[in-house]
Design a protein around this motif. Structure first.
Motif, mmCIF file in Angstrom:
data_model
loop_
_atom_site.group_PDB
_atom_site.id
_atom_site.type_symbol
_atom_site.label_atom_id
_atom_site.label_comp_id
_atom_site.label_asym_id
_atom_site.label_seq_id
_atom_site.Cartn_x
_atom_site.Cartn_y
_atom_site.Cartn_z
ATOM 1 N N ALA A 53 0.843 -1.194 0.000
ATOM 2 C CA ALA A 53 0.000 0.000 0.000
ATOM 3 C C ALA A 53 0.875 1.239 0.000
ATOM 4 O O ALA A 53 2.047 1.218 0.391
ATOM 5 N N GLN A 55 1.146 5.001 1.515
ATOM 6 C CA GLN A 55 0.678 5.869 2.594
ATOM 7 C C GLN A 55 0.821 7.323 2.135
ATOM 8 O O GLN A 55 1.865 7.715 1.617
ATOM 9 N N THR A 276 0.644 12.017 -3.195
ATOM 10 C CA THR A 276 1.431 10.789 -3.327
ATOM 11 C C THR A 276 2.749 11.083 -4.012
ATOM 12 O O THR A 276 2.824 11.901 -4.931
ATOM 13 N N ALA A 290 -9.689 2.453 -1.400
ATOM 14 C CA ALA A 290 -8.712 3.007 -0.467
ATOM 15 C C ALA A 290 -9.391 3.293 0.866
ATOM 16 O O ALA A 290 -10.615 3.417 0.950
ATOM 17 N N THR A 301 -12.286 4.109 10.468
ATOM 18 C CA THR A 301 -11.684 4.058 9.137
ATOM 19 C C THR A 301 -12.763 4.308 8.089
ATOM 20 O O THR A 301 -13.814 3.658 8.093
ATOM 21 N N TYR A 342 -5.356 10.775 6.414
ATOM 22 C CA TYR A 342 -4.201 9.897 6.267
ATOM 23 C C TYR A 342 -4.673 8.669 5.486
ATOM 24 O O TYR A 342 -5.383 7.814 6.027
ATOM 25 N N THR A 344 -4.514 5.273 2.956
ATOM 26 C CA THR A 344 -3.798 4.038 2.626
ATOM 27 C C THR A 344 -4.390 3.512 1.325
ATOM 28 O O THR A 344 -5.573 3.164 1.269
ATOM 29 N N ASP A 416 4.677 -4.600 2.541
ATOM 30 C CA ASP A 416 3.687 -3.877 3.340
ATOM 31 C C ASP A 416 4.371 -3.054 4.424
ATOM 32 O O ASP A 416 3.750 -2.689 5.412
ATOM 33 N N TYR A 417 5.667 -2.800 4.233
ATOM 34 C CA TYR A 417 6.511 -2.009 5.131
ATOM 35 C C TYR A 417 6.868 -2.753 6.411
ATOM 36 O O TYR A 417 7.613 -2.233 7.236
#
Length: 456
Positions: A53, A55, A276, A290, A301, A342, A344, A416-417
Motif C-alpha cells: 500500500a 501511505q 502521493t 482506499a 476508518t 491519512y 492508505t 507492506d513495510y
C-alpha cells in the motif's frame, strides 16, 4: 551560609561517601566490560499474505466548490447568508450599494433617447429632401418643355425674319427667350444634383445616427447589467463554506472579481486529495478501493475509491508529489471540508508467499567497507543487491549454527513495510535472519560480527 556551615561540620563523612561512590561506579563499569557478550537480534522468515500500500496525507474537499465573486465595485450594503447557510440557486446572498449604478443607468437611458431623437430628425430631413428632389425633377421637366417651345419658336421667327416678314429685333428676342429657357434647364439640373448630394449626406448622417443609437443601447445594457450585478446570488444549490465580506466593506473589482462567498455544492459526496510521491504513482490504479482516517475520528476508518491521479505536479524542496483523488460518500456529513486525512491506497496483493522481515533487509554488519566487499565477493552477492537494488535485488544475513553470519542474495517483490515478498533466494520459512547486533542482550551494539567459529 547555612550550607557552608553544614559542609564544615560534616566534611570528612561527605568526602568518604564520595570516594565510595566513585569506587563502586568504576567497579561496575569494569564488571560490565568483562561481561560483554556479542549477540544478534533475529527474526524468523514467515509464510502468509502481503498487501502493499501507499501511505499519503491529504485534505478533504467537496466535489464542487464554486467561488462567488463580485463583478462590480462598491460598498456591501446587506448580507443575507453566513457560514454553513444552506442556499438555493438564485438565492440572494448580498447586495452592493446600487446608487452609483442607478445614476449610470439614468444617464445611459438619456443618451439612448437623445440618439433615437437625432435619428428621427434625420429621417424627417431625408423625407423632406426626397420631396425637394422630386420637385426639382418636375421643375426640370417644365423647363425642358419651355425650352423646347422656345427653340421651335426661335427657329420659326428666324425663318420669317430671313424672308423679311418679321423684323430682325423680334427674331433676336425669340433667340434670347430660347437661350433663357435652356439656361433654366441647366440651372434645374444643377439644383437637382445639389439636392441629391444633400440627400446622400443625410443618408450618411442617418447611418451615423443609427450607430450612435446602437452605442447608446449598449451603454444602457451595460448600466442595467452592472446594476443587476449589485445583487449577488448563488449560482448553485449548496452550503456556504466561506464568507469573505462584511456589511460596510468596500469591494474593488478592478483587475479580477473578488471572492465574496465560497459555496460547496454537495457535502454528502466528498473527495480526498492525497499527495502521493512520484515513485508511487505508477503503482496506483484508478478504481482501487482506499481507506483513510481523520483526526476527528481516530478510531474509525473511512473507505473510498481512487477516481483520478491529477497531472499537475507539486514540487516542495525537490520532492515531487501528485494529487491522487479519492471519492467517498459522506451521508451524515461528519467529515468536514479542509480536514487532514491519512490515506492508505493498496497497490498489490500476494497470497501464500514467503515473507522476509523488512528489518532483515535493512541490516548491514558493522564492518569496514573493504572487508564488507570481500565478504560479498566470497559469497557471490551481486552488486545490484547492495547498491541500486535493480529488479528487486536485496541481501539479507542468515544466522547459521555456531553463530556465523552468511550473506544471502534475494529477489523480492511487494512490501507492506513490515514484510517483503520473496521471489527467489536461498531462504526458507523458519530461517532466522539477522535484524541487528546486540551487546549483552541489552540492545544494538557496535561489536564486530563473526564469520568463523563461535567464541568459547
Amino acid at each position: 551560609m547555612v550550607v557552608r556551615d553544614y559542609y564544615e561540620r560534616h566534611r570528612k563523612p561527605l568526602v568518604a561517601a564520595s570516594v565510595v561512590v566513585v569506587v563502586l561506579a568504576l567497579a561496575g563499569w569494569g564488571m560490565r566490560g568483562r561481561g560483554d557478550i556479542q549477540q544478534y537480534a533475529t527474526a524468523p522468515v514467515e509464510q502468509g499474505s502481503i498487501t502493499s500500500a501507499v501511505q499519503a496525507t491529504g485534505t478533504i474537499n467537496p466535489v464542487t466548490t464554486v467561488p462567488v465573486g463580485s463583478y462590480v465595485s462598491g460598498t456591501v450594503k446587506y448580507i443575507f447568508a453566513d457560514y454553513n447557510t444552506q442556499v438555493e440557486s438564485g438565492q440572494v446572498l448580498a447586495l452592493i450599494d446600487p446608487q452609483v449604478y442607478d445614476a449610470q443607468l439614468v444617464q445611459a437611458r438619456g443618451g439612448l433617447e437623445n440618439a433615437v431623437a437625432n435619428q428621427r430628425n434625420l429621417d424627417a430631413s431625408i423625407t423632406a429632401q426626397e420631396a425637394a428632389i422630386k420637385n426639382n425633377q418636375a421643375n426640370i421637366e417644365r423647363s425642358k418643355a419651355a425650352a423646347d417651345y422656345a427653340r421651335v419658336n426661335a427657329r420659326r421667327t428666324l425663318d420669317l425674319a430671313a424672308r423679311g416678314v418679321l423684323p430682325r429685333d423680334q427674331a433676336d428676342l425669340s433667340q434670347s427667350a430660347f437661350d433663357q429657357a435652356d439656361a433654366q434647364v441647366r440651372a434645374g439640373d444643377a439644383q437637382l444634383n445639389q439636392s441629391v448630394a444633400q440627400l446622400t449626406q443625410l443618408l450618411a448622417q442617418l447611418d451615423q445616427a443609427r450607430a450612435q443609437v446602437r452605442v447608446a443601447q449598449g451603454a444602457l445594457d451595460l448600466a442595467q447589467t452592472n446594476l443587476k450585478f449589485c445583487t449577488i446570488t448563488s449560482p448553485i444549490d449548496g452550503t456556504v463554506v466561506a464568507r469573505n465580506v462584511t456589511v460596510g466593506q468596500s469591494v474593488a473589482a478592478s483587475l479580477q472579481a473578488p471572492v465574496v462567498f465560497s459555496i460547496a455544492q454537495d457535502l454528502t459526496r466528498m473527495q480526498l486529495y492525497a499527495a502521493t510521491d512520484e515513485s508511487d504513482t505508477g503503482n496506483i490504479k484508478v478504481g482501487t478501493e482506499a481507506t483513510f482516517q481523520v483526526d476527528a475520528f481516530p478510531a474509525e476508518t473511512f473507505r473510498g475509491r481512487v477516481s483520478a491521479i491529477r497531472l499537475n505536479a507539486t514540487t516542495v524542496q525537490n520532492v515531487v508529489t501528485y494529487n491522487t483523488v479519492i471519492d467517498f460518500e459522506n451521508p451524515d456529513g461528519r467529515v468536514l471540508p479542509g480536514e487532514t486525512a491519512y490515506a492508505t491506497i493498496p497497490t498489490g496483493e500476494a497470497t501464500n508467499v514467503v515473507k522476509i522481515p523488512n528489518a532483515a533487509i535493512r541490516f548491514t554488519p558493522n564492518l569496514p567497507a573493504d572487508a564488507l566487499k570481500q565478504v560479498y565477493r566470497q559469497y557471490s552477492v551481486p552488486a545490484a543487491a547492495t547498491s541500486s537494488h535493480a529488479g528487486g535485488s536485496q541481501v539479507v544475513w542468515k544466522l547459521e549454527p555456531g553463530g556465523r553470519l552468511r550473506p544471502v542474495p534475494l529477489r523480492v517483490g511487494i512490501t507492506d513495510y513490515t514484510f517483503t515478498q520473496l521471489v527467489s533466494g536461498d531462504v526458507q520459512v523458519g530461517d532466522a535472519l539477522v535484524t541487528g547486533e546486540a551487546v549483552g542482550g541489552e540492545g544494538v551494539g557496535t561489536a564486530p560480527p563473526r564469520f568463523g567459529a563461535p567464541r568459547r
